[in-house]
Design a protein around this motif. Structure first.
Motif, mmCIF file in Angstrom:
data_model
loop_
_atom_site.group_PDB
_atom_site.id
_atom_site.type_symbol
_atom_site.label_atom_id
_atom_site.label_comp_id
_atom_site.label_asym_id
_atom_site.label_seq_id
_atom_site.Cartn_x
_atom_site.Cartn_y
_atom_site.Cartn_z
ATOM 1 N N VAL A 72 15.457 -19.529 -33.114
ATOM 2 C CA VAL A 72 16.269 -18.496 -33.751
ATOM 3 C C VAL A 72 15.339 -17.338 -34.099
ATOM 4 C CG1 VAL A 72 17.643 -17.946 -35.801
ATOM 5 C CG2 VAL A 72 17.866 -20.197 -34.715
ATOM 6 N N VAL A 73 15.714 -16.111 -33.748
ATOM 7 C CA VAL A 73 14.881 -14.944 -34.020
ATOM 8 C C VAL A 73 15.697 -13.874 -34.738
ATOM 9 C CG1 VAL A 73 15.296 -13.814 -31.766
ATOM 10 C CG2 VAL A 73 13.172 -13.354 -33.001
ATOM 11 N N TYR A 74 15.055 -13.190 -35.692
ATOM 12 C CA TYR A 74 15.709 -12.040 -36.320
ATOM 13 C C TYR A 74 14.965 -10.768 -35.922
ATOM 14 C CZ TYR A 74 12.191 -11.521 -40.093
ATOM 15 O OH TYR A 74 11.038 -11.303 -40.813
ATOM 16 N N ALA A 75 15.686 -9.656 -35.843
ATOM 17 C CA ALA A 75 15.094 -8.362 -35.505
ATOM 18 C C ALA A 75 14.286 -7.883 -36.697
ATOM 19 C CB ALA A 75 16.174 -7.345 -35.144
ATOM 20 N N GLY A 76 12.987 -7.683 -36.493
ATOM 21 C CA GLY A 76 12.125 -7.192 -37.561
ATOM 22 C C GLY A 76 10.860 -8.020 -37.664
ATOM 23 N N GLY A 77 10.243 -7.964 -38.839
ATOM 24 C CA GLY A 77 9.037 -8.730 -39.097
ATOM 25 C C GLY A 77 7.796 -7.884 -39.314
ATOM 26 N N LEU A 78 7.922 -6.559 -39.147
ATOM 27 C CA LEU A 78 6.792 -5.667 -39.395
ATOM 28 C C LEU A 78 7.208 -4.551 -40.344
ATOM 29 C CD1 LEU A 78 5.287 -5.157 -35.803
ATOM 30 C CD2 LEU A 78 4.545 -6.773 -37.569
ATOM 31 N N ALA A 79 6.328 -4.229 -41.279
ATOM 32 C CA ALA A 79 6.541 -3.089 -42.163
ATOM 33 C C ALA A 79 6.352 -1.801 -41.356
ATOM 34 C CB ALA A 79 5.546 -3.141 -43.322
ATOM 35 N N ALA A 80 6.625 -0.666 -41.971
ATOM 36 C CA ALA A 80 6.487 0.631 -41.292
ATOM 37 C C ALA A 80 5.069 0.864 -40.778
ATOM 38 C CB ALA A 80 6.907 1.759 -42.225
ATOM 39 N N ASP A 81 4.075 0.297 -41.473
ATOM 40 C CA ASP A 81 2.682 0.481 -41.050
ATOM 41 C C ASP A 81 2.238 -0.545 -40.014
ATOM 42 O OD1 ASP A 81 2.373 -1.841 -42.537
ATOM 43 O OD2 ASP A 81 0.970 -0.976 -43.988
ATOM 44 N N GLY A 82 3.151 -1.420 -39.587
ATOM 45 C CA GLY A 82 2.843 -2.399 -38.554
ATOM 46 C C GLY A 82 2.293 -3.720 -39.052
ATOM 47 N N THR A 83 2.194 -3.879 -40.367
ATOM 48 C CA THR A 83 1.706 -5.147 -40.904
ATOM 49 C C THR A 83 2.867 -6.140 -41.037
ATOM 50 O OG1 THR A 83 1.984 -4.365 -43.178
ATOM 51 C CG2 THR A 83 -0.200 -4.084 -42.172
ATOM 52 N N PRO A 84 2.585 -7.442 -40.932
ATOM 53 C CA PRO A 84 3.649 -8.434 -41.066
ATOM 54 C C PRO A 84 4.353 -8.328 -42.418
ATOM 55 C CG PRO A 84 1.667 -9.448 -40.172
ATOM 56 C CD PRO A 84 1.286 -8.059 -40.624
ATOM 57 N N ASP A 86 8.403 -9.507 -44.421
ATOM 58 C CA ASP A 86 9.765 -10.019 -44.365
ATOM 59 C C ASP A 86 10.687 -8.809 -44.472
ATOM 60 O OD1 ASP A 86 12.237 -11.189 -44.670
ATOM 61 O OD2 ASP A 86 11.676 -12.434 -46.376
ATOM 62 N N THR A 87 11.225 -8.381 -43.356
ATOM 63 C CA THR A 87 12.044 -7.165 -43.310
ATOM 64 C C THR A 87 13.527 -7.474 -43.150
ATOM 65 O OG1 THR A 87 11.795 -6.966 -40.912
ATOM 66 C CG2 THR A 87 10.132 -5.858 -42.281
ATOM 67 N N ARG A 88 13.934 -8.705 -43.383
ATOM 68 C CA ARG A 88 15.343 -9.052 -43.200
ATOM 69 C C ARG A 88 16.244 -8.204 -44.086
ATOM 70 N NH1 ARG A 88 15.423 -15.001 -44.866
ATOM 71 N NH2 ARG A 88 13.774 -14.199 -46.202
ATOM 72 N N THR A 89 17.305 -7.719 -43.494
ATOM 73 C CA THR A 89 18.322 -7.012 -44.262
ATOM 74 C C THR A 89 19.160 -8.058 -45.003
ATOM 75 O OG1 THR A 89 19.958 -7.115 -42.479
ATOM 76 C CG2 THR A 89 18.464 -5.191 -42.495
ATOM 77 N N PRO A 90 19.898 -7.655 -46.030
ATOM 78 C CA PRO A 90 20.788 -8.617 -46.692
ATOM 79 C C PRO A 90 21.759 -9.272 -45.699
ATOM 80 C CG PRO A 90 20.570 -6.656 -48.038
ATOM 81 C CD PRO A 90 19.894 -6.352 -46.721
ATOM 82 N N GLN A 91 22.224 -8.488 -44.723
ATOM 83 C CA GLN A 91 23.135 -9.030 -43.711
ATOM 84 C C GLN A 91 22.434 -10.081 -42.853
ATOM 85 O OE1 GLN A 91 22.494 -5.783 -44.272
ATOM 86 N NE2 GLN A 91 24.411 -4.656 -44.473
ATOM 87 N N GLN A 92 21.172 -9.841 -42.516
ATOM 88 C CA GLN A 92 20.420 -10.830 -41.748
ATOM 89 C C GLN A 92 20.188 -12.100 -42.569
ATOM 90 O OE1 GLN A 92 17.153 -8.149 -40.663
ATOM 91 N NE2 GLN A 92 17.456 -8.774 -38.530
ATOM 92 N N PHE A 118 3.245 -23.575 -36.135
ATOM 93 C CA PHE A 118 2.811 -24.066 -34.836
ATOM 94 C C PHE A 118 1.923 -23.079 -34.072
ATOM 95 C CE2 PHE A 118 7.115 -25.623 -35.819
ATOM 96 C CZ PHE A 118 6.835 -26.976 -35.954
ATOM 97 N N ALA A 119 1.728 -21.889 -34.621
ATOM 98 C CA ALA A 119 0.945 -20.856 -33.934
ATOM 99 C C ALA A 119 0.222 -20.000 -34.968
ATOM 100 C CB ALA A 119 1.865 -19.977 -33.085
ATOM 101 N N ALA A 120 -0.877 -19.413 -34.575
ATOM 102 C CA ALA A 120 -1.665 -18.557 -35.473
ATOM 103 C C ALA A 120 -1.032 -17.170 -35.542
ATOM 104 C CB ALA A 120 -3.104 -18.483 -34.989
ATOM 105 N N LYS A 121 0.146 -17.119 -36.161
ATOM 106 C CA LYS A 121 0.908 -15.880 -36.313
ATOM 107 C C LYS A 121 1.531 -15.873 -37.703
ATOM 108 C CE LYS A 121 2.226 -15.955 -31.480
ATOM 109 N NZ LYS A 121 2.928 -15.119 -30.576
ATOM 110 N N ALA A 122 1.940 -14.704 -38.167
ATOM 111 C CA ALA A 122 2.641 -14.603 -39.450
ATOM 112 C C ALA A 122 4.137 -14.889 -39.296
ATOM 113 C CB ALA A 122 2.440 -13.211 -40.046
ATOM 114 N N CYS A 123 4.616 -14.910 -38.112
ATOM 115 C CA CYS A 123 6.026 -15.058 -37.741
ATOM 116 C C CYS A 123 6.662 -16.292 -38.387
ATOM 117 C CB CYS A 123 6.106 -15.144 -36.220
ATOM 118 S SG CYS A 123 7.736 -15.402 -35.531
ATOM 119 N N PRO A 124 7.763 -16.156 -39.055
ATOM 120 C CA PRO A 124 8.681 -15.040 -39.183
ATOM 121 C C PRO A 124 8.478 -14.189 -40.446
ATOM 122 C CG PRO A 124 9.776 -16.974 -40.011
ATOM 123 C CD PRO A 124 8.386 -17.392 -39.585
ATOM 124 N N CYS A 125 7.328 -14.343 -41.096
ATOM 125 C CA CYS A 125 6.973 -13.551 -42.283
ATOM 126 C C CYS A 125 7.696 -14.006 -43.549
ATOM 127 C CB CYS A 125 7.154 -12.054 -42.036
ATOM 128 S SG CYS A 125 6.218 -11.483 -40.598
#
Length: 135
Positions: A72-84, A86-92, A118-125
């Motif tokens: 399952v993936v949501y659109a987003g995950g980066l701030a305006a400056d490109g750093t990881p 949690d950018t979920r909207t209330p609707q998301q 499971f991976a060296a990532k911040a995903c999903p923040c």
């Protein structure tokens, strides 16, 4: 149907406010050599849920975990400056909660995980396992 033991939550690693479509992700994944989009569901900024790869098919979203998981993936995950971030909207947030709840009802033995487990990532923040623990 295949055996599902995990629901793995991802972000698209796009900046807050940038909409993403299934077709766009499908293009990204095909460019990486995938047969089609690797996620089973996308939640867009408005909280609309779109089907990606059919649930009956093994995903391509989490190395070593695809055979028995739903991605399952949501659109987003980066701030305006490109750093990881949690950018979920209330609707998301609402749509993800409803989607995860539905998946847990259909796959009651499945546990919920963040991609970063499971991976060296911040995903999903955010900590999906903690957020959806009661489901």
């Amino acid at each position: 149907m295949r055996k599902i033991t995990k629901i793995i939550v991802h972000c698209t690693a796009t900046k807050a406010g940038r909409e993403v479509t299934v077709a766009e992700i499908d293009g990204w994944h095909r460019a990486r050599g995938f047969r089609c989009i690797g996620y089973h569901y996308l939640v867009n900024l408005k909280g609309e849920v779109f089907a990606g790869r059919p649930e009956a098919e093994i995903g391509a979203h989490c190395l070593g975990q695809n055979a028995e998981s739903i991605g399952v993936v949501y659109a987003g995950g980066l701030a305006a400056d490109g750093t990881p971030a949690d950018t979920r909207t209330p609707q998301q947030e609402t749509a993800l909660r409803e989607l995860i709840s539905d998946l847990r009802k259909r796959f009651p033995s499945a546990t919920v995980h963040s991609h970063y487990e499971f991976a060296a990532k911040a995903c999903p923040c955010f900590d999906a396992g903690e957020e959806y623990v009661e489901m």
